[in-house]
Design an enzyme around this catalytic site. Structure first.
Site, PDB file in Angstrom:
ATOM      1  N   VAL A 378       0.850  -1.198   0.000  1.00  0.00           N
ATOM      2  CA  VAL A 378       0.000   0.000   0.000  1.00  0.00           C
ATOM      3  C   VAL A 378       0.886   1.249   0.000  1.00  0.00           C
ATOM      4  O   VAL A 378       1.831   1.327   0.782  1.00  0.00           O
ATOM      5  CB  VAL A 378      -0.914   0.009   1.261  1.00  0.00           C
ATOM      6  CG1 VAL A 378      -1.822   1.225   1.256  1.00  0.00           C
ATOM      7  CG2 VAL A 378      -1.733  -1.278   1.334  1.00  0.00           C
ATOM      8  N   ALA A 379       0.550   2.201  -0.892  1.00  0.00           N
ATOM      9  CA  ALA A 379       1.309   3.465  -0.927  1.00  0.00           C
ATOM     10  C   ALA A 379       0.963   4.295   0.303  1.00  0.00           C
ATOM     11  O   ALA A 379      -0.167   4.251   0.787  1.00  0.00           O
ATOM     12  CB  ALA A 379       0.972   4.254  -2.188  1.00  0.00           C
ATOM     13  N   SER A 384       0.196   8.228  -3.503  1.00  0.00           N
ATOM     14  CA  SER A 384      -0.424   7.448  -4.572  1.00  0.00           C
ATOM     15  C   SER A 384      -0.780   8.368  -5.729  1.00  0.00           C
ATOM     16  O   SER A 384      -1.338   9.453  -5.541  1.00  0.00           O
ATOM     17  CB  SER A 384      -1.698   6.769  -4.065  1.00  0.00           C
ATOM     18  OG  SER A 384      -2.448   6.298  -5.172  1.00  0.00           O
ATOM     19  N   HIS A 386      -3.061   8.013  -7.699  1.00  0.00           N
ATOM     20  CA  HIS A 386      -4.517   8.131  -7.835  1.00  0.00           C
ATOM     21  C   HIS A 386      -5.045   9.429  -7.219  1.00  0.00           C
ATOM     22  O   HIS A 386      -6.136   9.864  -7.546  1.00  0.00           O
ATOM     23  CB  HIS A 386      -5.214   6.914  -7.216  1.00  0.00           C
ATOM     24  CG  HIS A 386      -5.083   5.685  -8.067  1.00  0.00           C
ATOM     25  ND1 HIS A 386      -5.865   5.470  -9.176  1.00  0.00           N
ATOM     26  CD2 HIS A 386      -4.233   4.638  -7.993  1.00  0.00           C
ATOM     27  CE1 HIS A 386      -5.512   4.319  -9.745  1.00  0.00           C
ATOM     28  NE2 HIS A 386      -4.521   3.792  -9.042  1.00  0.00           N
ATOM     29  N   ASP A 393      -7.083   2.558 -12.971  1.00  0.00           N
ATOM     30  CA  ASP A 393      -6.787   1.129 -13.035  1.00  0.00           C
ATOM     31  C   ASP A 393      -7.865   0.491 -13.902  1.00  0.00           C
ATOM     32  O   ASP A 393      -9.056   0.676 -13.645  1.00  0.00           O
ATOM     33  CB  ASP A 393      -6.820   0.505 -11.635  1.00  0.00           C
ATOM     34  CG  ASP A 393      -5.663   0.984 -10.764  1.00  0.00           C
ATOM     35  OD1 ASP A 393      -4.692   1.539 -11.323  1.00  0.00           O
ATOM     36  OD2 ASP A 393      -5.735   0.799  -9.532  1.00  0.00           O
ATOM     37  N   GLU A 438       2.724  -2.537 -12.744  1.00  0.00           N
ATOM     38  CA  GLU A 438       1.256  -2.590 -12.624  1.00  0.00           C
ATOM     39  C   GLU A 438       0.711  -2.350 -14.022  1.00  0.00           C
ATOM     40  O   GLU A 438       0.501  -1.215 -14.426  1.00  0.00           O
ATOM     41  CB  GLU A 438       0.738  -1.504 -11.670  1.00  0.00           C
ATOM     42  CG  GLU A 438       1.060  -1.749 -10.221  1.00  0.00           C
ATOM     43  CD  GLU A 438       0.452  -0.704  -9.286  1.00  0.00           C
ATOM     44  OE1 GLU A 438      -0.292   0.172  -9.761  1.00  0.00           O
ATOM     45  OE2 GLU A 438       0.722  -0.793  -8.078  1.00  0.00           O
TER      46      GLU A 438
HETATM   47 ZN   LIG Z   1      -3.439   2.233  -9.831  1.00  0.00          ZN
END
Ligand SMILES: [Zn+2]
Length: 470
Positions: A378-379, A384, A386, A393, A438
């Site tokens: 987990v960031a 993150s 996002h 994603d 990712e």
């Molecule tokens: Zn992502």
């Protein structure tokens, strides 16, 4: 005529001439005698002084003492050479850079070493300072930036660094006054999922101080965790949403502060150069960061795609590009597409992070062990991508096949660049991005940049450095 008359005088007064000559000799003798005497009386000081006499024509010891006393005015007013370059940027070095770093550090923008080297860390600190002050955030410390930085208009960095893991405290819950001391709850520490009388007391106290507005039901849910977190951040505690010994102690003490309401932060518009906003483990967004022009993905993409949640949001320019990209893929016969994640608030990320830490702690890990375990997957909140609203994603809505093995991924890898997106995390760049590959995560940067990054094979971190050197 005059020569003649002088000769006459000499000849006429030989006696007077002899007398004057004798007088002169006597005077010379007296002078020599006095000089010899004077030499004796001044003793050693004079002897020492004589060493210098050869090149100091007529000093006396007194004069010499005065001359070696430094004049304070002269010393403090010697002009210092001070080179002042018109700007500092990546590659600059020296005292000016050191001062810049020191100042940025005082204001909490810079956390690196004050080494006088203007590297990417300094650049990012400058960039963020500029952004906070409405200056063109190019990461170059020009005259305008320097003028604001060294003025009293310079605001400190609004973001508070993540608390570092602290030395362990024994994890027993001690609920303190004003209520009579409670029985130690069965859970080792109160966090998400806890319930019972001690949670009731916690909620009541939080309510009293204005942090909790939900119902006092003895259930430690999101609302309670959020209230604990706000209490912690406003009372100088590390805001993890877990009511541990320290938090409980302060909460029930007379030192507990009432809630302070802070105004909603203004959104940041990710246009122009801001589209390249770099977010990673080293480049953390401020806690109150909110991108401007957020839209619901569904409002633009409609039935073109599937959604993991109807409420997924993104920055308009990126969502429009996403819609066009998916339409192009479908025109090539590639689909279906599902959007799994888009914009995520820093609070969302904090919750994901905290819940993970809490789970590891319940499994018996210490706080620092639980944080390390969480960071593997987990960031950190603020780190993150996002949070920018520019990252999504995607998947193929096929639970039986890893996304990397789908036709959707093959298409995306080849064509996302043409629509302004980049494959943000690849295995080959893991050593730079700090994240494992990712393949489902795309980031919008606009075609001006995405095509260059594709052609040069650069990840965002590398591309920003490349741009800086242009
Ligand atoms: Zn992502």
């Amino acid at each position: 005529m005059q020569n003649n008359s002088r000769k006459k005088v000499r000849r006429k007064n030989p006696m007077l001439f002899c007398f004057l000559a004798a007088l002169l000799i006597v005077l010379i003798i007296i002078f020599a005698f006095l000089a010899a005497n004077s030499r004796q009386s001044t003793g050693e000081l004079q002897a020492a002084y004589d060493k210098d006499a050869a090149f100091q024509p007529s000093p006396s010891p007194t004069v010499r003492l005065v001359s070696v006393t430094p004049d304070p005015y002269l010393v403090t007013h010697v002009p210092q050479p001070s080179p002042t370059p018109s700007f500092l940027s990546v590659g600059s070095e020296g005292e000016m850079v050191r001062q810049l770093q020191q100042r940025l550090k005082e204001l909490d923008y810079y956390t690196g070493e004050v080494d006088g080297q203007y590297g990417s860390g300094t650049r990012e600190a400058v960039r963020f300072f500029q952004y906070q002050h409405g200056l063109e955030n190019d990461g170059v410390a020009g005259q305008q930036t320097l003028a604001v930085l060294y003025s009293n208009q310079a605001k400190p960095c609004p973001y508070t660094p993540m608390p570092q893991p602290e030395p362990e405290v024994t994890e027993t819950i001690v609920v303190q006054t004003p209520a009579p001391v409670l029985a130690t709850p069965s859970v080792p520490l109160m966090g998400y999922g806890a319930s019972g009388e001690s949670v009731v007391q916690l909620q009541q106290r939080l309510q009293q101080l204005g942090y909790y507005t939900g119902s006092v039901d003895g259930q430690y849910g999101n609302g309670t965790a959020e209230a604990v977190k706000i209490f912690q951040s406003q009372n100088g505690l590390s805001a993890d949403g877990i009511a541990g010994e320290k938090t409980i102690h302060i909460l029930f003490s007379a030192n507990a502060k009432y809630i302070t309401i802070t105004p909603t932060p203004s959104p940041v518009y990710l246009t122009g150069e801001n589209i390249l906003l770099l977010v990673n483990r080293q480049n953390k967004l401020p806690e109150d960061f909110v991108p401007g022009d957020l839209v619901k993905v569904k409002d633009i993409c409609g039935d073109n795609v599937l959604y993991a949640s109807q409420n997924i949001q993104g920055v308009r320019v990126a969502v429009v590009a996403l819609n066009e990209m998916i339409a192009a893929a479908k025109a090539d016969g590639i689909g279906p597409w599902k959007i799994r994640e888009g914009y995520r608030t820093i609070a969302d990320q904090q919750e994901i992070f905290d819940n993970s830490v809490y789970t590891f702690r319940k499994d018996g890990q210490t706080k620092s062990q639980a944080i390390s375990s969480t960071r593997q997957t987990v960031a950190d909140p603020g780190c993150s991508e996002h949070h920018t609203g520019l990252a999504f994603d995607l998947n193929a809505n096929n639970p039986d096949l890893p996304f990397a093995d789908t036709a959707q991924y093959a298409w995306l890898q080849k064509h996302c660049w043409e629509h302004g997106f980049i494959m943000r995390y690849t295995d080959e760049k893991e050593h730079i991005t700090g994240f494992l590959g990712e393949e489902w995560h795309v980031r919008y940067v606009g075609t001006e940049h995405s095509l260059k990054m594709r052609d040069m094979g650069l990840c965002l971190e590398e591309y920003i450095i490349w741009l800086d050197n242009q």
